[in-house]
Design a protein around this motif. Structure first.
Motif, short mmCIF file in Angstrom:
data_model
loop_
_atom_site.label_atom_id
_atom_site.label_comp_id
_atom_site.label_asym_id
_atom_site.label_seq_id
_atom_site.Cartn_x
_atom_site.Cartn_y
_atom_site.Cartn_z
N PRO A 24 147.36 -23.06 24.74
CA PRO A 24 148.50 -22.30 24.20
C PRO A 24 149.46 -21.77 25.27
O PRO A 24 150.68 -21.90 25.11
N CYS A 28 153.55 -22.76 25.69
CA CYS A 28 154.64 -21.79 25.81
C CYS A 28 155.51 -22.09 27.03
O CYS A 28 156.74 -21.96 26.98
N SER A 31 157.86 -24.93 26.38
CA SER A 31 158.99 -24.60 25.51
C SER A 31 160.17 -24.04 26.28
O SER A 31 161.28 -23.97 25.76
N ASP A 42 157.02 -25.62 20.10
CA ASP A 42 156.91 -24.53 19.12
C ASP A 42 156.58 -25.02 17.72
O ASP A 42 156.50 -24.22 16.78
N ASP A 44 154.83 -26.57 14.28
CA ASP A 44 153.57 -26.34 13.57
C ASP A 44 152.54 -27.42 13.88
O ASP A 44 151.33 -27.17 13.85
N TRP A 47 150.81 -26.09 17.09
CA TRP A 47 150.09 -24.82 17.01
C TRP A 47 148.98 -24.82 15.97
O TRP A 47 148.03 -24.05 16.08
N SER A 72 155.14 -19.08 10.89
CA SER A 72 154.81 -20.35 11.54
C SER A 72 153.36 -20.29 12.01
O SER A 72 152.75 -19.22 12.07
N LYS A 74 152.45 -20.87 15.03
CA LYS A 74 152.47 -20.18 16.32
C LYS A 74 152.37 -18.68 16.12
O LYS A 74 151.60 -17.99 16.81
N GLN A 75 153.11 -18.17 15.16
CA GLN A 75 153.05 -16.73 14.88
C GLN A 75 151.68 -16.34 14.36
O GLN A 75 151.14 -15.29 14.73
N TYR A 78 149.17 -16.05 17.28
CA TYR A 78 149.26 -14.82 18.07
C TYR A 78 148.93 -13.58 17.25
O TYR A 78 148.48 -12.57 17.82
#
Length: 291
Positions: A24, A28, A31, A42, A44, A47, A72, A74-75, A78
């Motif tokens: 991960p 980042c 990106s 970024d 889907d 992630w 998403s 990614k969200q 995290y």
């Protein structure tokens, strides 16, 4: 930079497939290279591969599902890197943001604790610094036995894990450092044991216990001094302390892990604050470079 240029020339789905094999944090960093790579890094598609295969089940067990409103994958990743209360608020789940590996904290209420239903022995109450609705404090007793269980099937496969007792010692504590306790982690019939101190003596406590217990404490003290390599509690970033109970390898199956601390004796003790047991990936020691 040539590598990045080559990636940019590939179709986005191919770039996503390649990026799914990195970590991960590396995704980042990719990106930030260019708008083209940002779209892939970024996405889907990338992630979702960083999430555990049972992420839907974990999310469905959230104690407060309204805390999870991801737009998403990614969200969501995290969000799961922050502690999430699950199973009625009796467990805490978290992903490691560097590796995506899973860790759990089992609350004291989910543990098997000798005499835990005796109010004169254990005092269950809310503790402001606890992540759970309540924790428990040993008022007084001469039998300390705590056990927790977890199955390897809910952990990240093929990962080295360690189990930790999350605890603290109140200012009224006594008798916790007179003799070491036995801690163990058992996987099937394989058991690893070692000895630890639940508390450490300071000079003031040493004087008080000498007055309270007399020669018996001196005898225990002499016996303890002969022991070597015995561990003890370490400070945590969340303000609690922890005692390592042992290590194990999760493998690919679904075995039961039994984690315990036992100090069965006739020494009165009290003042142990217990929050639970954490099972988290074992962080390897950094390689030492020769001088």
């Amino acid at each position: 930079m040539e590598c990045c240029s080559n990636l940019e020339s590939l179709p986005e789905d191919c770039v996503c497939a390649i990026l799914s094999y990195i970590s991960p944090p590396e995704a980042c960093r990719f990106s930030l290279v260019s708008p083209t790579l940002r779209s892939a890094a970024d996405s889907d598609l990338v992630w979702k591969t960083f999430l555990p295969s049972d992420y839907k089940d974990i999310v469905s067990r959230a104690f407060n599902p309204f805390t999870l409103k991801p737009s998403s994958y990614k969200q969501l990743f995290y969000q799961l890197c922050h502690p999430l209360l699950i199973d009625g608020g009796n467990k805490s789940f978290k992903l490691d943001k560097s590796s995506g590996k899973k860790s759990y904290i089992i609350s004291a209420r989910e543990l098997s604790i000798a005499w835990s239903d005796e109010p004169m022995v254990w005092n269950w109450r809310p503790i402001p610094e606890s992540r759970f609705a309540e924790a428990t404090e040993l008022r007084t007793g001469n039998w300390l036995e705590i056990e927790g269980k977890i199955r390897t099937g809910i952990l990240t496969p093929n990962t080295s894990y360690a189990a930790y007792l999350i605890m603290n010692v109140s200012h009224r504590a006594y008798g916790l450092d007179c003799a070491p306790s036995e801690v163990s982690v058992a996987v099937g019939k394989r058991v690893k044991r070692k000895r630890v101190y639940v508390g450490y003596k300071d000079e003031k406590k040493r004087t008080m216990e000498t007055l309270m217990y007399g020669n018996r404490t001196e005898m225990l003290g002499n016996w303890v001094i002969e022991e070597e390599g015995i561990g003890g509690p370490c400070k945590r970033e969340d303000g609690w302390m922890e005692i390592e109970l042992g290590e194990f390898f999760s493998g690919q199956g679904d075995e039961e892990i039994r984690m315990s601390l036992k100090e069965v004796g006739y020494q009165l003790k009290g003042g142990l604050l217990l929050e639970g047991i954490q099972v988290r990936p074992k962080i390897p020691c950094p390689l030492q470079t020769p001088n």
